[in-house]
Design a protein around this motif. Sequence first.
Motif, PDB file in Angstrom:
ATOM      1  N   GLN A  48       0.756  -1.170  -0.027  1.00 51.02           N
ATOM      2  CA  GLN A  48      -0.128   0.069  -0.037  1.00 51.02           C
ATOM      3  C   GLN A  48       0.760   1.117  -0.102  1.00 51.02           C
ATOM      4  O   GLN A  48       0.421   2.330  -0.744  1.00 51.02           O
ATOM      5  CB  GLN A  48      -1.114  -0.018   1.309  1.00 51.02           C
ATOM      6  N   VAL A  49       2.016   1.378   0.708  1.00 48.22           N
ATOM      7  CA  VAL A  49       2.661   2.393   0.814  1.00 48.22           C
ATOM      8  C   VAL A  49       3.496   2.465  -0.527  1.00 48.22           C
ATOM      9  O   VAL A  49       3.811   3.658  -1.061  1.00 48.22           O
ATOM     10  CB  VAL A  49       4.051   2.404   1.924  1.00 48.22           C
ATOM     11  N   ARG A  77       1.075   4.224  -2.918  1.00 48.00           N
ATOM     12  CA  ARG A  77       0.986   5.686  -2.702  1.00 48.00           C
ATOM     13  C   ARG A  77       2.099   6.341  -3.186  1.00 48.00           C
ATOM     14  O   ARG A  77       1.864   7.546  -4.007  1.00 48.00           O
ATOM     15  CB  ARG A  77       0.802   5.969  -1.084  1.00 48.00           C
ATOM     16  N   ASP A  78       3.467   5.890  -3.063  1.00 51.03           N
ATOM     17  CA  ASP A  78       4.378   6.458  -3.420  1.00 51.03           C
ATOM     18  C   ASP A  78       4.452   6.545  -4.975  1.00 51.03           C
ATOM     19  O   ASP A  78       4.879   7.639  -5.571  1.00 51.03           O
ATOM     20  CB  ASP A  78       5.723   5.830  -3.110  1.00 51.03           C
ATOM     21  N   ARG A  99       1.900   9.066  -5.984  1.00 51.52           N
ATOM     22  CA  ARG A  99       2.187  10.612  -5.819  1.00 51.52           C
ATOM     23  C   ARG A  99       3.476  10.872  -6.774  1.00 51.52           C
ATOM     24  O   ARG A  99       3.362  12.143  -7.241  1.00 51.52           O
ATOM     25  CB  ARG A  99       2.764  10.474  -4.416  1.00 51.52           C
ATOM     26  N   TRP A 130      -4.042   3.390 -12.267  1.00 53.35           N
ATOM     27  CA  TRP A 130      -3.821   2.735 -10.840  1.00 53.35           C
ATOM     28  C   TRP A 130      -4.030   1.297 -10.551  1.00 53.35           C
ATOM     29  O   TRP A 130      -3.460   0.725  -9.817  1.00 53.35           O
ATOM     30  CB  TRP A 130      -5.120   3.524 -10.118  1.00 53.35           C
ATOM     31  N   GLU A 190      -1.287  -0.627  -8.803  1.00 53.13           N
ATOM     32  CA  GLU A 190      -1.722  -1.499  -7.884  1.00 53.13           C
ATOM     33  C   GLU A 190      -0.940  -2.981  -7.785  1.00 53.13           C
ATOM     34  O   GLU A 190      -0.361  -3.447  -6.749  1.00 53.13           O
ATOM     35  CB  GLU A 190      -3.194  -1.702  -7.772  1.00 53.13           C
ATOM     36  N   LEU A 240      -6.605   5.249   0.588  1.00 52.69           N
ATOM     37  CA  LEU A 240      -5.207   5.054   1.264  1.00 52.69           C
ATOM     38  C   LEU A 240      -4.524   6.300   1.611  1.00 52.69           C
ATOM     39  O   LEU A 240      -3.453   6.589   1.982  1.00 52.69           O
ATOM     40  CB  LEU A 240      -4.262   4.129   0.407  1.00 52.69           C
ATOM     41  N   PHE A 241      -5.167   7.418   0.770  1.00 54.82           N
ATOM     42  CA  PHE A 241      -4.514   8.988   0.763  1.00 54.82           C
ATOM     43  C   PHE A 241      -5.322   9.503   1.722  1.00 54.82           C
ATOM     44  O   PHE A 241      -6.499   9.676   1.826  1.00 54.82           O
ATOM     45  CB  PHE A 241      -4.652   9.370  -0.643  1.00 54.82           C
ATOM     46  N   ARG A 266     -12.499   8.470   2.488  1.00 53.22           N
ATOM     47  CA  ARG A 266     -11.142   9.071   2.512  1.00 53.22           C
ATOM     48  C   ARG A 266     -10.645   9.389   3.732  1.00 53.22           C
ATOM     49  O   ARG A 266     -11.576   9.636   4.511  1.00 53.22           O
ATOM     50  CB  ARG A 266     -11.233  10.029   1.302  1.00 53.22           C
TER      51      ARG A 266
END
Length: 632
Positions: free
Chosen positions: A68-69, A72-73, A76, A84, A88, A609-610, A630
Amino acid sequence: MTQVERHTYDVVVIGAGGAGLRAAIEARQHGLRTAVVCKSLFGKAHTVMAEGGIAASMGNVNSNDNWQVHFRDTMRGGKFLNNWRMAELHAKEAPDRVWELETYGALFDRTKDGRISQRNFGGHEYPRLAHVGDRTGLELIRTLQQKIVSLQQEDKAETGDFEAKIKVFAECTVTELLKDGDRIAGAFGYWRESGRFIQFDAPAVVLATGGIGKSFKVTSNSWEYTGDGHALALRAGATLINMEFIQFHPTGMVWPPSVKGILVTEGVRGDGGVLRNSDGKRFMFEYIPEVFKDKYADNEDEADRWYTDPDGNRRTPDLLPRDEVARAINSEVKAGRGSPHGGVFLDVSSRLPAEEIRRRLPSMHHQFKELADVDITAEPMEVGPTCHYVMGGVEVEPDTAAARVPGLFAAGEVAGGMHGSNRLGGNSLSDLLVFGRRAGLGAAKYVDGLDKRPAAAQSDVDAAAERAVRPFDPRGGGVEENPYTLHSELQQSMNDLVGIIRKAGEIRQALAKIEEIKGRIPSVAVEGHRQFNPGWHLAIDLYNMILVSECVARAALLREESRGGHTRDDHPGMAANWRNRLLVCSTDGNEVSVDEQPQIAMREDLFELFEIGELEKYYTDDELAAHPGRKA
C-alpha cells in the motif's frame, strides 16, 4: 516474390531486456514455442543501465513498508495520472518477482541478518530498492539470460533440440508487424549483419523494445532506443498514451565529453551524495515543495541538514522525485550558479570514505575513472539532466498487457500508463518484471484461445521489404539526403525545443522541423550493399524516430500545464482542468492525431489510502465528496 527466411512460432518477443526475457520465460513455461528477437547482441540490453536497484516493498530494512505504501508513492510520483490498476498490480507483485529472481540465481546484497538488502531512492518513503551494488540491472539480465539457457537445456534433454521451444535471434531488427485483418499474424525484419530478410509467423507478439531517447541529443540511452516498439504498435493500429511525459534524469554526466549523457545512478545520492552549485551550496533545500517548508531544519552541520516529510521521516531533498531535482538543476544553471560546463556538482567524496565508495559504487568508480579520468572518491562529478526514460507508451490492458490490436502485447518502457507523469527510480526494473511476466502470460492465454492461426498476406510481406530497401533507391527527387544529417537535426530540435522546459512557440517550431524532415525522408539515400551497412540501419530507424517524436511534440503542445516530466514555462504549475485527462496518440498511416481520454476513477479501497490534504491537489470537492471513506 520477396526472398525471405521464414520461422513459425506461437509467440514472438521483440526485445531482450528484462521485460522481453521475463515475457519469453513465461510464454515458454506455458508450453508455447517462443522466439526472442533482439536488435543488438544477446545480453547487451539497456536494462543493464538501471544500476540502483529494484523497487519492491519487502520490508527487509524497514518493516513498516508494504504494498500500500509503495502504491501511494508510485501514484504520488506520477501526480495521480498513473493507471491505478497497473500501479496496484506492480506494488503487490514486485516482491514476488524479486524473490523469484533469487530462485533463478540472482545474487543480491544482504543485510547483516542475511536478508536481501534495500536502499533509499528518490520518492520512496522507505528503503525499498533491492540491489547488487550499483550493478543491479546487469545482475537482472545475467540471471534472466541464464534462466533462458536453462530452459533450452531442458528442451535438449527432453527432445534433443536445444532450441525446441525457445530461440534467440540476435542482431535482428523488426521493421513491421504483420496482420491478418485486425489481428497480429507475425513480424517482418532483417538480419543486421547480412541484410537478409526474415519473417516470423506468429499469432502473438510481445513488444519489449524499451524507449525513445535517441531522438534527443543528450541522453543516457544507448543506440538501440529509437522508439521501434512505439512506432511498430502505432502503425499496426494500437494507441500510445502519456507521450508528453519524458523523464530527464537529473544526474547525467555533462563533462568530460567522453562520458556526456552517461547516467550517474541515483544510488550515489541514495548512499549520501549531495548536489552543490558553483558557490558550494547545497541548493536543493531551496526547492523543497511548499508542503514541506515548515518541516525544514537547519542544523549546525550543513552535511546533516534535513527536512521532515508528512509521515515524520527525515529526508534529504537531494532525493526528491526526479522531475523536481531535474528542474532545480536547470534553474541553478539558468541563474548562473552552474558548473563550468553547464551542470552542477554531485559530491560523494566528502561524504563517504574512499573505500566505502568503492565498495558501494564499484561500477560508478570504475566507469568514470576509466572513461573520463574522474575519480569520484576524490572529486565531485559535473552532472545535469539527460533524457532518460519515456513514461508514455503503448496503451495496454493492465492485467494482460494487451494492446488494442488483438495478439499484440507490450511490457516495460515501451508500455504506457504505469508511471503516470513521472517514474520513481527503481520502479522500472520491478515494472518490467511484473508486466513482462503478465505480457507473456497474456500472450499464452490468447494463443491457447484461438481457433485458427492468422496468416499474413504475401503482398504485405512484399510491401514491407520494399519499404526497407527504399533508401538504396530514393524516390524523393532532388538532392539526396544523408540519414546522419537528418538524425542530428532531429536530435537537436527535440533537445532544444521539446526538452526539459517547454513553451508553445518552441514546440510549434519543433513540429515544423519534424514536418520538414518528414518531407526529406523519401530522399534519404545510402550507399553500398545491405551487408554491414550502419547508414541503412539508421535510415530505417529514422522512420520510427520521426513518428514517435511527432507524438511527443503534439501531446506536449496540447497539455497546457506543468506536471511530472512535462514542464511548460508558459503554463507553470498543475492545472485543475488537466488533472484527470489523458492524451492518446494514434495514426492513420499519414497523420498523427492526439485525442483526450478521461482517466478511469480509482477503486474506492485504493482511494482511501490517501490523506485528504494531498488529494485536494488532484481532485475537485465534488469528486472528493463521492468518496466518503477517504482519510480526513
